[in-house]
Scaffold this active site. Structure first.
Site, mmCIF file in Angstrom:
data_model
loop_
_atom_site.group_PDB
_atom_site.id
_atom_site.type_symbol
_atom_site.label_atom_id
_atom_site.label_comp_id
_atom_site.label_asym_id
_atom_site.label_seq_id
_atom_site.Cartn_x
_atom_site.Cartn_y
_atom_site.Cartn_z
ATOM 1 N N ASP A 73 -0.627 9.710 -4.404
ATOM 2 C CA ASP A 73 -0.914 8.291 -4.173
ATOM 3 C C ASP A 73 -0.662 7.898 -2.724
ATOM 4 O OD1 ASP A 73 -1.691 7.911 -6.774
ATOM 5 O OD2 ASP A 73 0.286 7.175 -7.436
ATOM 6 N N CYS A 74 0.359 8.486 -2.113
ATOM 7 C CA CYS A 74 0.648 8.122 -0.716
ATOM 8 C C CYS A 74 -0.031 9.041 0.288
ATOM 9 C CB CYS A 74 2.160 8.076 -0.474
ATOM 10 S SG CYS A 74 3.061 9.509 -1.068
#
Length: 397
Positions: free
Chosen positions: A140-141
């Site tokens: 996600d990051c």
């Protein structure tokens, strides 16, 4: 006789008397230890030899969108990426891979250009552009999956050498008593004792002039690849309890040091990629160590001559960790170009460049005389009681 602070004050005032270790040996022969100790403030030593246990830390800086690199190659050479997202470690002996990222399956399939990590490090230090290909772990990051670009030392954040094992205090002499040529980390060894190869430069080598590491420790400032570097720790395979002669010099591989320094400040003249046929890539590296002349004992240690230093002659034809030896030989004999083994005359050759080793010591001398390089007090000594632990036990899984 002197303190380090007094010597540094003279350096800053450009009044320090600096001799290379060659000059010290010559002066001792002429004037004696006591007289030389009165006049010299600093002694410089140097070596230029293969040091394959070396490598570079590189921080690329984040991409947009960000990537968490898990596999990467620099000019086809794989780099280790098991750190933070864009931190990479390039080992000097890492071998170039084929285009699809797989290692060659045979020597015939190997790339014609014999490159490795040492060559890429040399290119980056020289300011050349290097191709980067990276694959990421999508999170996600870190949503980016791949990245491809060119980098140079000017376009990356950190680029510094961190070398786990440099500056062997002594090493071996390689020979081959077998019937075929052997390709080793000392280069080709011809069959039937046709040649002998040694790596250490002998009496001009830094740590043979400080056998008990009384002047070198963690935090010692040194010449590393043409820039300022430091002793970071003991080196891997550090073996200071090696048997020693009465002059305290070891009879074989002994102490080693881990070194660190800013590669962005280095000079590719002193950091050169190299390749050993049928063995793999490595890196030639220039390292210089200064010794403050605190007392006469420093001069006495640095007065050691090649005829007073020995190395073991090791037969590589026996494929074991512990190989048979043909005894000890002095560096004076090695440097003569011929040694005798069981009545046979054997040609010798060094891997280290004697000329460039002396040039390292000379350049470091010039830095100190110009007042641009001062000496440091070690923050901690290098351990001198380490044993060497082999992996002789077999474990079944």
């Amino acid at each position: 006789m002197r303190s380090l602070a007094e010597i540094n004050e003279k350096i800053l005032q450009k009044k320090a008397t600096v001799f290379t270790v060659d000059e010290v040996k010559a002066q001792v022969a002429e004037l004696g230890i006591a007289e030389v100790a009165k006049k010299v403030d600093v002694i410089t030593t140097g070596t230029f030899e293969p040091m394959e246990s070396s490598g570079a830390m590189i921080n690329l800086g984040h991409t947009d969108p960000p990537i968490k690199i898990r596999r990467a190659w620099l000019d086809g050479v794989p780099v280790y990426s098991g750190f933070g997202a864009v931190d990479l470690y390039l080992g000097a002996s890492s071998t170039v891979e084929t285009k699809d990222g797989e290692e060659p399956r045979s020597r015939k399939a190997a790339p014609k250009i014999l490159r490795g990590g040492g060559h890429v490090i040399e290119d980056l230090i020289a300011g050349k552009a290097v191709h980067l290909r990276a694959e990421g772990q999508v999170t996600d990051c870190y949503p980016r999956a791949t990245f491809e670009t060119t980098i140079s030392r000017e376009t990356i954040n950190q680029f510094y050498l961190f070398n786990p094992r440099n500056l062997y205090q002594n090493f071996i002499v390689g020979v081959n008593g077998g019937d075929r040529t052997l390709f080793t980390y000392l280069g080709p060894l011809q069959p039937r004792l046709a040649n002998a190869v040694y790596s250490n430069p002998g009496a001009i080598s830094p740590l043979l002039n400080d056998p008990d590491l009384q002047l070198v420790g963690i935090g010692t400032r040194i010449f590393l690849g043409g820039a300022i570097g430091y002793v970071a720790w003991e080196g891997t395979q550090h073996f200071p309890i090696q048997k020693r002669l009465p002059n305290r010099t070891p009879i074989g591989p002994a102490a080693t040091l881990a070194l660190i320094g800013d590669a962005k400040q280095m000079d590719s003249r002193w950091v050169r990629g190299c390749y050993f046929k049928n063995y793999g890539p490595s890196m030639m590296l220039g390292v210089g160590v200064p010794f403050p002349v605190l007392n006469e004992e420093v001069i006495a240690r640095c007065a050691v001559l090649d005829k007073e230093l020995v190395a073991p002659i090791v037969d590589f034809s026996i494929p074991r960790r512990v190989r048979p030896t043909f005894g000890l030989v002095s560096y004076a004999q090695l440097k003569s170009g011929r040694i005798a083994i069981e009545g046979k005359t054997v040609r010798t050759a060094p891997l280290a460049s004697m000329f460039l080793s002396r040039q390292v010591a000379l350049e470091l001398k010039q830095w100190i005389e110009a007042g641009t390089f001062t000496l440091t007090e070690p923050v901690s000594p290098i351990p001198m009681e380490r044993s060497f632990l082999p992996q002789d036990r077999w474990t079944e899984f």
